[in-house]
Design an enzyme around this catalytic site. Structure first.
Site, short mmCIF file in Angstrom:
data_model
loop_
_atom_site.label_atom_id
_atom_site.label_comp_id
_atom_site.label_asym_id
_atom_site.label_seq_id
_atom_site.Cartn_x
_atom_site.Cartn_y
_atom_site.Cartn_z
N LYS A 191 0.86 -1.19 0.00
CA LYS A 191 0.00 0.00 0.00
C LYS A 191 0.89 1.23 0.00
CE LYS A 191 -3.54 2.51 2.49
NZ LYS A 191 -4.65 2.44 3.44
N LYS A 246 -2.22 -1.56 -3.82
CA LYS A 246 -3.07 -0.37 -3.78
C LYS A 246 -2.24 0.88 -3.90
CE LYS A 246 -6.06 1.96 -0.52
NZ LYS A 246 -6.43 2.09 0.85
C1 PBG Z 1 -7.46 3.63 5.55
C2 PBG Z 1 -7.77 3.38 4.14
C3 PBG Z 1 -7.56 4.26 3.08
C4 PBG Z 1 -8.09 3.66 1.96
C5 PBG Z 1 -8.60 2.41 2.35
N1 PBG Z 1 -8.37 2.24 3.71
C6 PBG Z 1 -7.02 5.65 3.04
C7 PBG Z 1 -5.69 5.96 3.54
O1 PBG Z 1 -4.84 5.08 3.72
O2 PBG Z 1 -5.46 7.13 3.78
C8 PBG Z 1 -8.13 4.31 0.61
C9 PBG Z 1 -9.19 3.84 -0.29
C10 PBG Z 1 -9.49 4.76 -1.41
O3 PBG Z 1 -8.84 5.80 -1.65
O4 PBG Z 1 -10.45 4.45 -2.11
N2 PBG Z 1 -6.42 3.03 6.13
#
Ligand code: PBG
Length: 322
Positions: A191, A246
């Site tokens: 991520k 992601k």
């Molecule tokens: C939180 C989380 C995020 C997303 C999914 N879980 C945001 C972040 O890490 O700030 C992002 C999903 C999206 O942008 O659609 N931990």
């Protein structure tokens, strides 16, 4: 080469990858109340729903073949604190939503996040130390509690999206201790600290709490690829059942490398910013609706087994010819 492209029948015969309803996971945003819906300003076409309306939408999409949903809460400010305490409340919004969805659609898979950002007053995924950085091990303890609460409410899959070190093993151990051995872990393994999460933070009401803050001390540098393989290897070793990359489209090279290196069930998250770019352009007539299925098919071609996407309802309607 053009002979095999000359007619639709032959294009169908030689097509290498196919998108199906089975490939989709729909992320949904939840709010308190009943019969309540709120548009998300930065995500045209997406609404936060109260649990009753979310259940209705789950029923509809499940009957069209959707295998799973991922539930995210939008919390009121007064429920947030610096430790994200509401994340472990067994009567909180997410546990109530999970049990409502599972009661209405027992066969629909329900995925819940392990991360504290919707619940913290500072918008970070964990708790802060005295320097203002996220404390890894204290955070992991809370995430385990959050995962146990969600599993007890009926969640089928816990998806740690926090990027703390060691959280997959700790969550696995916590679930085993509760005899929740069938609850799966879908690890957000690679991520990245991406700019494409902005609209999501708007949707879960963490954009203002995070403010000028950033998550670069725990999410990955977009410039790195080898590091993604090390992250995935660790999560597999710690007990992840499925891994995830992601964001999606700008990171297809990572999806391919992860799939080739590990042959694991590999998921990809087409994140909020990707959704908004495409949905915004389609709304203005700058791109055709077919761009949606093109992007989703490209994830399959890159090696993904499935996609978390806000376009899941559009894609399913398209796929069933509805
Ligand atoms: C939180 C989380 C995020 C997303 C999914 N879980 C945001 C972040 O890490 O700030 C992002 C999903 C999206 O942008 O659609 N931990």
């Amino acid at each position: 080469m053009r002979r095999n492209r000359s007619h639709e029948f032959v294009r169908r015969m030689v097509r290498e990858h196919r998108l199906a309803a089975d490939d989709l996971i729909y992320p949904m945003f939840l709010i308190e109340g009943s019969a309540a819906r709120q548009p998300v300003a930065s995500m045209p076409g997406i609404e936060r729903l109260s649990v009753d309306l979310a259940v209705r939408e789950c029923r509809r999409l499940h009957s069209m073949g959707l295998p799973a949903v991922a539930l995210f809460p939008c919390m009121n400010g007064e429920l947030k604190d610096d430790r994200g305490s509401e994340a472990v409340n067994p009567r909180g919004l997410i546990p109530r939503a999970v049990s409502a969805v599972k009661t209405a659609c027992p066969k629909l898979g329900v995925v819940t996040d392990a991360a504290l950002d919707p619940y913290t007053s500072h918008g970070h995924d964990g708790v802060l130390d005295e320097r203002g950085d996220v404390n890894n091990d204290t955070t992991v303890e809370i995430l385990v509690e959050q995962a146990r609460v969600c599993a007890a409410a009926g969640a089928d899959v816990i998806a740690p999206s926090d990027m703390m070190d060691g959280r997959v093993r700790a969550i696995r151990d916590g679930l085993e201790a509760d005899r929740q051995q069938h609850v799966k872990i879908m690890a957000y393994s690679a991520k990245y600290a991406s700019t494409f999460y902005g609209p999501f933070r708007d949707a879960v009401n963490s954009a203002t709490t995070l403010g000028q803050g950033h998550k670069r001390s725990y999410q990955m540098d977009p410039a790195n690829a080898d590091e993604a393989l090390r992250e995935v290897a660790l999560d597999i070793e710690e007990g992840a059942d499925m891994v995830m990359v992601k964001p999606g489209l700008p990171y297809l090279d990572i999806v391919r490398r992860v799939k080739d290196a590990f042959s694991m069930p590999t998921f990809v998250y087409q994140v909020s910013g990707e959704y908004s770019m495409l949905a915004g352009a389609i709304k203005r007539g700058w791109l055709p609706r077919e761009s949606i299925l093109e992007t989703l098919t490209c994830f399959k071609r890159a090696g993904a087994n499935g996609v978390l996407t806000y376009f899941a309802p559009d894609a399913i309607e398209e796929l069933c010819g509805a």
